[in-house]
Scaffold this active site. Structure first.
Site, mmCIF file in Angstrom:
data_model
loop_
_atom_site.group_PDB
_atom_site.id
_atom_site.type_symbol
_atom_site.label_atom_id
_atom_site.label_comp_id
_atom_site.label_asym_id
_atom_site.label_seq_id
_atom_site.Cartn_x
_atom_site.Cartn_y
_atom_site.Cartn_z
ATOM 1 N N ASP A 130 -8.860 14.936 7.596
ATOM 2 C CA ASP A 130 -8.233 13.877 6.791
ATOM 3 C C ASP A 130 -8.106 14.293 5.325
ATOM 4 O O ASP A 130 -8.401 13.521 4.424
ATOM 5 C CB ASP A 130 -9.060 12.588 6.935
ATOM 6 C CG ASP A 130 -8.415 11.378 6.275
ATOM 7 O OD1 ASP A 130 -7.165 11.296 6.251
ATOM 8 O OD2 ASP A 130 -9.158 10.524 5.770
ATOM 9 N N TYR A 165 -3.371 14.980 -2.958
ATOM 10 C CA TYR A 165 -3.779 14.276 -1.743
ATOM 11 C C TYR A 165 -4.846 15.076 -0.992
ATOM 12 O O TYR A 165 -4.639 15.551 0.137
ATOM 13 C CB TYR A 165 -2.566 14.009 -0.862
ATOM 14 C CG TYR A 165 -2.774 12.856 0.096
ATOM 15 C CD1 TYR A 165 -3.001 11.563 -0.377
ATOM 16 C CD2 TYR A 165 -2.759 13.055 1.466
ATOM 17 C CE1 TYR A 165 -3.200 10.510 0.493
ATOM 18 C CE2 TYR A 165 -2.946 12.001 2.344
ATOM 19 C CZ TYR A 165 -3.176 10.737 1.854
ATOM 20 O OH TYR A 165 -3.366 9.683 2.719
ATOM 21 N N HIS A 207 -9.122 8.962 3.540
ATOM 22 C CA HIS A 207 -9.160 7.593 4.054
ATOM 23 C C HIS A 207 -10.585 7.081 4.240
ATOM 24 O O HIS A 207 -10.797 5.877 4.391
ATOM 25 C CB HIS A 207 -8.424 7.482 5.394
ATOM 26 C CG HIS A 207 -6.934 7.568 5.275
ATOM 27 N ND1 HIS A 207 -6.243 8.745 5.457
ATOM 28 C CD2 HIS A 207 -6.013 6.620 4.987
ATOM 29 C CE1 HIS A 207 -4.954 8.529 5.298
ATOM 30 N NE2 HIS A 207 -4.782 7.246 5.018
ATOM 31 N N HIS A 211 0.840 -1.199 0.000
ATOM 32 C CA HIS A 211 0.000 0.000 0.000
ATOM 33 C C HIS A 211 0.874 1.248 0.000
ATOM 34 O O HIS A 211 0.681 2.160 -0.813
ATOM 35 C CB HIS A 211 -0.910 -0.010 1.233
ATOM 36 C CG HIS A 211 -1.644 1.277 1.482
ATOM 37 N ND1 HIS A 211 -2.977 1.429 1.234
ATOM 38 C CD2 HIS A 211 -1.210 2.475 1.973
ATOM 39 C CE1 HIS A 211 -3.354 2.656 1.537
ATOM 40 N NE2 HIS A 211 -2.289 3.317 1.993
ATOM 41 N N GLU A 212 1.836 1.293 0.912
ATOM 42 C CA GLU A 212 2.679 2.485 1.020
ATOM 43 C C GLU A 212 3.535 2.701 -0.215
ATOM 44 O O GLU A 212 3.669 3.819 -0.716
ATOM 45 C CB GLU A 212 3.550 2.393 2.280
ATOM 46 C CG GLU A 212 2.778 2.496 3.567
ATOM 47 C CD GLU A 212 1.916 3.755 3.620
ATOM 48 O OE1 GLU A 212 2.448 4.857 3.372
ATOM 49 O OE2 GLU A 212 0.707 3.636 3.870
ATOM 50 N N HIS A 250 1.815 4.351 -3.093
ATOM 51 C CA HIS A 250 1.730 5.812 -3.085
ATOM 52 C C HIS A 250 2.831 6.394 -3.971
ATOM 53 O O HIS A 250 2.622 7.400 -4.657
ATOM 54 C CB HIS A 250 1.866 6.357 -1.660
ATOM 55 C CG HIS A 250 0.601 6.305 -0.868
ATOM 56 N ND1 HIS A 250 -0.573 6.894 -1.287
ATOM 57 C CD2 HIS A 250 0.322 5.740 0.341
ATOM 58 C CE1 HIS A 250 -1.519 6.697 -0.385
ATOM 59 N NE2 HIS A 250 -1.009 5.998 0.613
ATOM 60 N N GLU A 259 -5.557 7.034 -2.201
ATOM 61 C CA GLU A 259 -5.617 6.008 -1.159
ATOM 62 C C GLU A 259 -6.167 4.694 -1.703
ATOM 63 O O GLU A 259 -5.696 3.611 -1.357
ATOM 64 C CB GLU A 259 -6.470 6.489 0.015
ATOM 65 C CG GLU A 259 -5.745 7.396 0.990
ATOM 66 C CD GLU A 259 -4.591 6.696 1.682
ATOM 67 O OE1 GLU A 259 -4.687 5.483 1.962
ATOM 68 O OE2 GLU A 259 -3.580 7.360 1.926
#
Length: 398
Positions: free
Chosen positions: A256, A179, A261, A164-165, A168, A188
């Site tokens: 957020d 973002y 998210h 996942h990271e 990005h 995301e």
């Protein structure tokens, strides 16, 4: 790269905020420290600026460093390198292996040379800070906390979180999705989608076999069946999961970064529905459609534009009105997004057949209705032809 850090964190801020209310003082303190550390990081200039080789081409070479519970990466020590032996530190070995599996996935499935497509080296930093309840990608490297040992365990323990990271980074170097708001939620979602696909590819799981959970191993490790997020059932990954699964539930908030998210649950659900309707391995046709759509996106792409692009790409890759394209059409319809330029009736009929599984909780019935969708589509076409012929006949009589 900009001067300020792009800190994309695995753990949504709303989870850490919930933990500030926990009855366990140790949990509350760890959550507070994590939020404060992350806020400080976002205000710093790049902590890797002194490492000129950090983002240079290197055929995806992996290097893992040990922060020894500090936050200054320049003080980290080498734990494992591409040419060296395994480390005595299992966290370093887990990070090293997952970095490699993610790199290999993108190379073998999409012929992408590392995160940036140009062989960017992969640097990981384990044991970041003390009881740090997060992992993050800062645009150049991945950092992993050890967790508080109660709600979170060592964040190197989940390949879906690591992939996942790193995704990005893929998104940053591909579409540069901003973002915030819907572009941020798509950012995301891309990370969740490809995080799930890397895990399924590693385990050789089909769409039907996979559980579609993100971070199940590191979130409440003593509680079975929950996770940070669920692509299959957004809003039901854990007891207080706030993710919507339909545009009618879209979360409007200034928190957020505009709910990135939260609202990622909507495109997440669309991908899951596409994958199970097509069947087989989700990284094949569904993953290819989403990856090609990502490549065609820009920094301000919103849900509607992305949905339209996936539909077009499905047609270009697999044929107009192919099962793959129909699966994409029905999936977006089920989460409340009609494809631009497609007759509403066709999309509506497919959604009715698919049973609105997102709201009824019967996602697993989607696969079994794929054949019915194809049959109904053919009937709609036949009816359209009959109507056209009838109009011609009436006109001729006049």
């Amino acid at each position: 790269m900009p001067n300020e850090l792009r800190v994309h964190c695995a753990i949504p801020p709303y989870i850490l905020e919930y933990l500030l209310e926990d009855e366990d003082g140790e949990v509350r303190q760890a959550a507070l420290n994590t939020l404060l550390t992350t806020a400080r990081l976002r205000g710093q200039r790049s902590i890797l600026a002194a490492f000129p080789g950090a983002a240079t081409p290197g055929n995806g070479r992996r290097t893992v460093f040990d922060c020894r519970n500090g936050t200054n990466l320049s003080f980290a020590v080498l734990a494992r390198s591409e040419d060296g032996p395994p480390s005595t530190d299992e966290a370093a070995n887990r990070a090293f292996e997952s970095l490699g599996q993610t790199r290999d996935f993108y190379q073998r499935v999409f012929a992408r040379n590392s995160i940036d497509g140009r062989g960017m080296r992969l640097d990981g930093y384990v044991h970041f800070d003390e009881k740090y309840n997060n992992a993050f990608w800062d645009g150049r490297a991945m950092c992993f906390g050890d967790g508080d040992g109660i709600i979170f365990s060592d964040l190197t323990g989940s390949i879906s979180v690591i992939a996942h990271e790193l995704t990005h980074g893929v998104t940053e170097y591909t579409a540069g999705l901003e973002y915030r708001d819907q572009p941020g939620a798509l950012n995301e979602s891309m990370s969740d989608v490809f995080g799930a696909l890397v895990e399924q590819w590693t385990l050789n799981q089909t769409a039907e076999q996979a559980d579609w959970l993100i971070g199940r191993e590191i979130f409440t490790p003593r509680v079975p069946g929950d996770a940070l997020r669920s692509l299959k059932a957004p809003g039901r990954a854990w007891a207080r999961d706030p993710q919507p699964d339909h545009m009618s539930k879209y979360v409007h908030t200034t928190k957020d970064h505009g709910g990135v998210h939260y609202n990622s649950g909507i495109p997440n659900k669309a991908f899951y529905l596409t994958a199970v309707t097509i069947g087989g391995y989700a990284w094949q046709a569904p993953g290819t459609i989403w990856y090609e759509a990502l490549k065609a996106s820009s920094s301000d792409t919103r849900f509607q534009e992305f949905a339209d692009t996936t539909y077009r790409r499905a047609g270009e890759l697999y044929g107009a009105d192919s099962p793959q394209q129909r699966a994409v059409l029905g999936a977006w319809q089920q989460v409340g997004i009609d494809i631009t330029g497609v007759p509403a009736g066709a999309a509506t009929e497919q959604a009715l057949l698919l049973g609105r599984s997102g709201s009824t909780g019967q996602e697993d019935s989607v696969t079994s209705t794929a054949g019915q969708v194809r049959a109904l589509t053919e009937k709609v076409r036949e009816l359209s032809r009959d109507v056209a012929e009838l109009k011609e006949s009436v006109t001729a009589r006049r």
